[in-house]
Design a protein around this motif. Structure first.
Motif, short mmCIF file in Angstrom:
data_model
loop_
_atom_site.label_atom_id
_atom_site.label_comp_id
_atom_site.label_asym_id
_atom_site.label_seq_id
_atom_site.Cartn_x
_atom_site.Cartn_y
_atom_site.Cartn_z
N GLY A 94 1.48 -1.27 -0.04
CA GLY A 94 0.07 0.38 0.02
C GLY A 94 0.71 1.04 0.30
O GLY A 94 0.07 2.31 -0.62
N LYS A 95 1.67 1.46 1.25
CA LYS A 95 2.84 2.97 1.30
C LYS A 95 3.62 2.28 -0.46
O LYS A 95 3.37 3.71 -0.91
CB LYS A 95 3.62 2.51 2.49
N ALA A 96 4.03 1.40 -0.71
CA ALA A 96 4.47 1.66 -2.74
C ALA A 96 3.70 2.62 -3.31
O ALA A 96 4.08 2.41 -4.73
CB ALA A 96 4.89 -0.71 -2.89
N LEU A 138 6.81 -7.64 -7.93
CA LEU A 138 7.96 -7.76 -6.31
C LEU A 138 9.44 -8.06 -6.37
O LEU A 138 9.86 -7.67 -5.61
CB LEU A 138 7.11 -9.31 -5.70
N THR A 139 9.61 -8.61 -7.25
CA THR A 139 11.09 -8.18 -7.66
C THR A 139 11.50 -7.48 -7.28
O THR A 139 12.85 -7.19 -6.66
CB THR A 139 11.59 -10.13 -8.98
N ARG A 140 11.28 -6.71 -8.27
CA ARG A 140 11.32 -5.18 -8.82
C ARG A 140 11.78 -4.43 -7.36
O ARG A 140 12.31 -3.63 -6.78
CB ARG A 140 10.98 -4.18 -9.69
N THR A 198 11.68 -1.62 -1.50
CA THR A 198 10.30 -0.91 -1.33
C THR A 198 9.44 -2.23 0.01
O THR A 198 8.90 -1.89 0.52
CB THR A 198 9.47 -0.77 -2.46
N VAL A 199 9.97 -3.29 -0.13
CA VAL A 199 9.00 -4.59 0.46
C VAL A 199 10.42 -5.29 0.50
O VAL A 199 11.52 -5.87 0.15
CB VAL A 199 8.36 -5.15 -0.72
#
Length: 328
Positions: A163-165, A285-287, A293-294
């Motif tokens: 969500g923050k991303a 997600l990998t990026r 970011t995560v």
């Protein structure tokens, strides 16, 4: 090899037994992996209790996702190499709480280099669920308000980071001071301890009475019911699970009058209906992991011998972040 197995369903601590079993052999379209890390999920507890939507015949090994190293390829498998570090959902009845596991080659993805084994094991189901829930189902937009229940848990913490991303304002609901501190460290804009505060009132005050644009709910029960009191006009409630043990009965007349949407999310169906979307999500997600970011909130790394206790603790709701089993 050593593997935890369930012969009779019940509470995880009693139902799971650590046993010596023959090494599995990959069949056509399958891959044998050495388990480097196995993430503990609430569905593992449901499997032990015989309450999950998938009910393998006993004896079976729980553990629904893993990070591993490819050991051998079954017939017809191409594009993968022994020694590669990968993540994958487990292929029940042979789950991830074991030294070796067989998985479907079609579900194998490269483990992100930015994450260690335990973090990579915790990236797959929880973060894929969050990404599909927030982006594919709820179409979360930057500047919107996202309300996340159980925000300090494995599923909730993933939704917070995603969500923050996406540029959302994130309001986290947790139970207890320790979990509130964990949610704050994740970067939540507002943290609500449901034991001492009314999240409905906090959401309304924070949004000037408008309400949350998106509600991410892996809890169900009272969390869902009260969320309908603070969802915005054209808001979206994403139903992810029912860790409370209570499946709510939505008032569809209320959804009509307040003009909000109730969205179900069964992430596993995308493997069958849109596998290309799974790979696209993994690339995203990998990026995000490479950017920092995560990053899965792994609170404990535990030996294989502690798997049953870990599943029980997750079932009891006493954990923060992710518990990951790391076989010796």
């Amino acid at each position: 090899m050593k593997a935890w197995r369930v012969h009779e369903t019940g509470e995880p601590r009693e139902a799971m037994r650590l046993e010596e079993v023959p090494d599995p052999v990959p069949g056509p379209g399958e891959v044998l992996v050495r388990v480097r890390a196995a993430n503990v999920n609430f569905p593992d507890a449901l499997l032990c209790r015989g309450q999950y939507q998938i009910r393998p015949e006993p004896p079976f090994t729980p553990g629904v996702e893993l990070c591993g190293e490819i050991r051998a390829l079954g017939a017809g498998v191409t594009g993968l190499e022994p020694g590669a570090r990968v993540i994958a959902p487990a292929a029940l009845p042979g789950g991830a709480f074991a030294e070796l596991a067989v998985v479907k080659a079609s579900t194998v993805l490269p483990a992100p280099d930015a994450l260690d084994d335990a973090e990579a094991a915790a990236l797959h189901i929880g973060y894929q669920t969050g990404w599909f829930g927030l982006h594919r189902r709820a179409a979360l937009r930057g500047g919107e308000t996202l309300l996340v229940h159980a925000a300090a848990g494995g599923v909730g913490s993933a939704a917070v980071q995603l969500g923050k991303a996406a540029g959302a304002t994130v309001i986290a609901v947790v139970g207890g001071a320790e979990k509130a501190a964990a949610a704050a460290k994740l970067g939540c804009d507002i943290v609500v301890d449901r034991r001492t505060e009314d999240f409905v009132a906090v959401v309304k005050e924070a949004t000037g009475g408008r309400g949350a644009d998106v509600v991410y709910d892996p809890v169900g029960g009272e969390a869902y019911t009260r969320s309908t009191k603070c969802v915005a006009f054209e808001g979206r409630i994403v139903v992810v699970g029912f860790t409370s043990g209570t499946i709510p009965t939505p008032g569809l007349n209320h959804a009509l009058v307040k003009n909000y949407s109730i969205l179900g999310l069964h992430w596993g169906l995308y493997n069958a209906h849109d596998p290309a979307a799974i790979r696209h999500c993994h690339d995203e997600l990998t990026r995000l992991a490479a950017e920092g970011t995560v990053k899965p909130l792994v609170s404990e790394r535990l030996p294989l011998a502690a798997a049953a206790d870990a599943v029980q603790r997750v079932a009891d709701g006493t954990t923060t972040g992710r518990l990951v089993v790391v076989p010796d």
